[in-house]
Scaffold this motif. Structure first.
Motif, mmCIF file in Angstrom:
data_model
loop_
_atom_site.group_PDB
_atom_site.id
_atom_site.type_symbol
_atom_site.label_atom_id
_atom_site.label_comp_id
_atom_site.label_asym_id
_atom_site.label_seq_id
_atom_site.Cartn_x
_atom_site.Cartn_y
_atom_site.Cartn_z
ATOM 1 N N UNK A 1 0.825 -1.212 0.000
ATOM 2 C CA UNK A 1 0.000 0.000 0.000
ATOM 3 C C UNK A 1 0.855 1.258 0.000
ATOM 4 N N UNK A 2 0.382 2.278 -0.687
ATOM 5 C CA UNK A 2 1.078 3.555 -0.746
ATOM 6 C C UNK A 2 0.451 4.502 0.271
ATOM 7 N N UNK A 3 1.056 5.680 0.426
ATOM 8 C CA UNK A 3 0.454 6.688 1.299
ATOM 9 C C UNK A 3 -0.920 7.086 0.766
ATOM 10 N N UNK A 4 -1.896 7.095 1.631
ATOM 11 C CA UNK A 4 -3.256 7.443 1.230
ATOM 12 C C UNK A 4 -3.517 8.907 1.587
ATOM 13 N N UNK A 5 -3.798 9.778 0.600
ATOM 14 C CA UNK A 5 -4.067 11.183 0.910
ATOM 15 C C UNK A 5 -5.270 11.332 1.840
ATOM 16 N N UNK B 1 18.444 -11.486 -4.363
ATOM 17 C CA UNK B 1 19.134 -10.499 -3.523
ATOM 18 C C UNK B 1 18.888 -9.080 -4.037
ATOM 19 N N UNK B 2 17.609 -8.783 -4.345
ATOM 20 C CA UNK B 2 17.196 -7.480 -4.853
ATOM 21 C C UNK B 2 16.330 -6.757 -3.818
ATOM 22 N N UNK B 3 16.375 -5.438 -3.865
ATOM 23 C CA UNK B 3 15.420 -4.602 -3.151
ATOM 24 C C UNK B 3 14.852 -3.593 -4.140
ATOM 25 N N UNK B 4 13.725 -2.974 -3.779
ATOM 26 C CA UNK B 4 13.067 -2.039 -4.697
ATOM 27 C C UNK B 4 12.695 -0.742 -3.997
ATOM 28 N N UNK B 5 12.835 0.346 -4.740
ATOM 29 C CA UNK B 5 12.331 1.652 -4.322
ATOM 30 C C UNK B 5 11.242 2.042 -5.312
ATOM 31 N N UNK B 6 10.020 2.215 -4.815
ATOM 32 C CA UNK B 6 8.893 2.557 -5.684
ATOM 33 C C UNK B 6 8.384 3.954 -5.362
ATOM 34 N N UNK B 7 8.057 4.689 -6.401
ATOM 35 C CA UNK B 7 7.578 6.069 -6.255
ATOM 36 C C UNK B 7 6.142 6.143 -6.755
ATOM 37 N N UNK B 8 5.271 5.351 -6.159
ATOM 38 C CA UNK B 8 3.889 5.272 -6.616
ATOM 39 C C UNK B 8 2.943 6.126 -5.797
#
Length: 559
Positions: free
Chosen positions: A210-214, A522-529
């Motif tokens: 889940x992303x930040x909810x406005x 051995x991966x990580x992710x940064x998501x800008x959604x």
């Protein structure tokens, strides 16, 4: 007095000692596995395990493995495992518990139990399962474990299934009680040092969902529910659908209530009605899932697969379309979330137009994050819980052609024709989720829509990628084919992705790193959604650089 250190294993030299302790425990002491000349035993779930260890100086003297993914090892030994357990529990499993004989004391066991309780609390678990050797039943009961079900194993290595509740684990130490209080917003000052580096405004959310909810979306979701048959609500559903269609230039959309996987199931059901064979494209985990959908629905199809982290081979796609004129459909993912690759939708659209092939696209991770034109697409899927910044639970299927009901061919809930014939509301639906989705679309429009948001995301992604390269880290997707909303990072062998992700979470940064396909690589992710402040990118890079440097300095040869 022996000085013990308890922590989660993160370093290669620690893992090597774990493999040798595993051999000592389950080959030499408990004859569960066959001997081998290397005298080391790598657990079958090694890449999914979180190891809690006790050390004396640089020597691992105690260990256990924690794992949250089912099926658990007990699932294989006890059919219908859940029937033996308290209902409605969130569970993990404890395995490979071993303490070197000369260190078998209460202090070591309490130290390990602290880490078990911390792991459970941070992941929302309420129950931990274990197969406890029958040789140590008194010890397990003393720690709070409750036996259940029949014994499993062999006469030489017999085990008793047991569970430990969070409440029982809490009793082991005041620190665990303080941690739980902190998680519940009732911290009394103890344990605050463990999360002191989190931002004062709360954690920074770099998750794909889940992303930040406005706030306006939260308020809309909190409205009193209304009947899904009411005239005003039915009108609002149509308004939301019109907004969604305008967002992606589609003629129509139907809302299903479930995850994006449900939307793809509905697409598969529609494809199954087409008489001709098709082509599935894959270059990552979610392309593989489309392949799985196609197989489960017994769709006649060919597969063109590219290596993870590489763009699709468009020349091979065109060649296949040219040499197989009977092909009727093509199914692919637009934003391959596993790798961060953004496949070329305009190019695929044009290829399919020239060869008269119906294009079906999974746009779950791209809708709301990048501009989309689905005007020539046969079917496309989306979801509410990612870049649209609403609550998860609304699945979407966009289309540009009439879809009649198929009462003899498609399961009722998946039949898009029923939705189209019922003004989009054939069954009971959640008014709260619809109100929240509508508010999310309004909120995005108020701030310039997808075009403005896309420019902001692209600028942040550019800064992020430059900073990652400055740290010497490898980005999986090449710049020319990268989604601005998803950046997947391949960590060097000496840095464990789960351990680094846990450290970043403690420092106040929520990343995607626990999915099995990420752990395996051995991966990580940064998501800008979601809504992300540009300044948080710079702060994140500073923290990441500090942690990476620290772990690289800690690296040492195996003893």
């Amino acid at each position: 007095m022996v000085a013990y250190t308890f922590r989660y294993a993160t370093e290669d030299w620690e893992f090597e000692q774990i493999h040798r302790l595993n051999y000592r425990a389950f080959v030499e002491e408990i004859p569960q596995h066959a001997p081998n000349p290397e005298r080391r035993l790598v657990d079958q779930f090694h890449h999914e395990n979180t190891y809690a260890i006790g050390l004396v100086d640089d020597t691992v003297v105690a260990m256990l493995a924690l794992r949250s993914q089912r099926p658990f090892s007990l699932d294989k030994k006890l059919p219908n495992l859940d029937q033996y357990l308290p209902p409605n529990q969130s569970m993990c499993e404890i395995r490979l518990l071993y303490v070197v004989p000369e260190h078998r004391n209460g202090k070591v066991l309490r130290g390990l139990m602290e880490l078990v309780a911390e792991y459970g609390i941070r992941r929302g678990h309420t129950l931990a399962l274990i197969s406890g050797t029958t040789r140590q039943q008194r010890l397990y009961r003393h720690l709070g474990f409750v036996p259940f079900g029949p014994q499993v194993g062999t006469a030489e290595a017999l085990f008793q299934p047991m569970y430990l509740t969070l409440e029982a684990a809490q009793r082991q130490t005041p620190w665990v009680r303080a941690l739980r209080a902190l998680q519940e917003g009732k911290d009394n000052g103890q344990g605050a040092r463990r999360t002191a580096s989190a931002t004062s405004a709360g954690p920074v959310n770099f998750l794909p969902g889940p992303v930040n909810i406005p706030a306006p979306v939260q308020e809309a979701f909190s409205r009193a529910p209304v009947s899904h048959r009411g005239d005003r609500f039915m009108a609002y559903v149509q308004e939301v659908k019109e907004r969604l269609c305008a967002l992606v230039n589609a003629r129509a959309v139907e809302l299903l209530f479930g995850s994006g996987t449900l939307a793809n199931e509905a697409v598969a059901a529609q494809i199954a009605q087409l008489p001709g064979p098709g082509l599935v494209l894959s270059n990552g985990e979610f392309g593989r899932r489309l392949v799985d959908h196609a197989r489960r629905w017994r769709l006649r199809h060919a597969l063109i697969e590219a290596p993870w982290g590489e763009p699709l081979d468009y020349a091979a796609v065109e060649h296949h379309l040219t040499t197989h004129p009977a092909l009727e459909w093509l199914w692919c993912v637009h934003s391959e979330t596993s790798t961060g690759i953004l496949n070329d939708l305009p190019r695929l659209t044009e290829l399919c137009r020239r060869h008269d092939v119906k294009l079906c696209v999974d746009c779950i991770s791209s809708i709301g994050a990048v501009p989309l034109d689905l005007g020539q697409v046969y079917l496309a899927t989306g979801a509410s819980g990612k870049a649209l910044a609403s609550y998860a639970g609304v699945a979407m299927v966009f289309y540009n052609h009439p879809i009649p009901p198929a009462p003899t061919a498609i399961p009722r809930y998946l039949d898009l024709g029923i939705y189209a014939a019922s003004d989009g509301v054939p069954f009971t639906i959640s008014s709260n989720l619809v109100y929240a989705l509508g508010a999310a679309l309004e909120h995005r429009a108020r701030y310039g829509g997808v075009d403005a948001l896309g420019k902001e995301i692209s600028a942040m992604a550019e800064a992020l990628r430059a900073g990652l390269r400055d740290l010497g880290l490898t980005i999986v997707a090449p710049d020319a084919h990268a989604s601005p909303a998803v950046t997947t990072i391949a960590l060097p062998p000496g840095i464990h992705s789960v351990a680094l992700g846990d450290c970043l979470e403690e420092r106040g940064y929520l990343l995607s790193y626990k999915s099995s396909y990420l752990v395996e690589r051995n991966w990580i992710q940064v998501c800008l959604m979601g809504e992300v402040e540009p300044a948080s990118i710079e702060r994140f890079l500073a923290v990441l650089g500090e942690l990476v440097g620290e772990k690289q300095r800690q690296g040492r040869p195996s003893p």
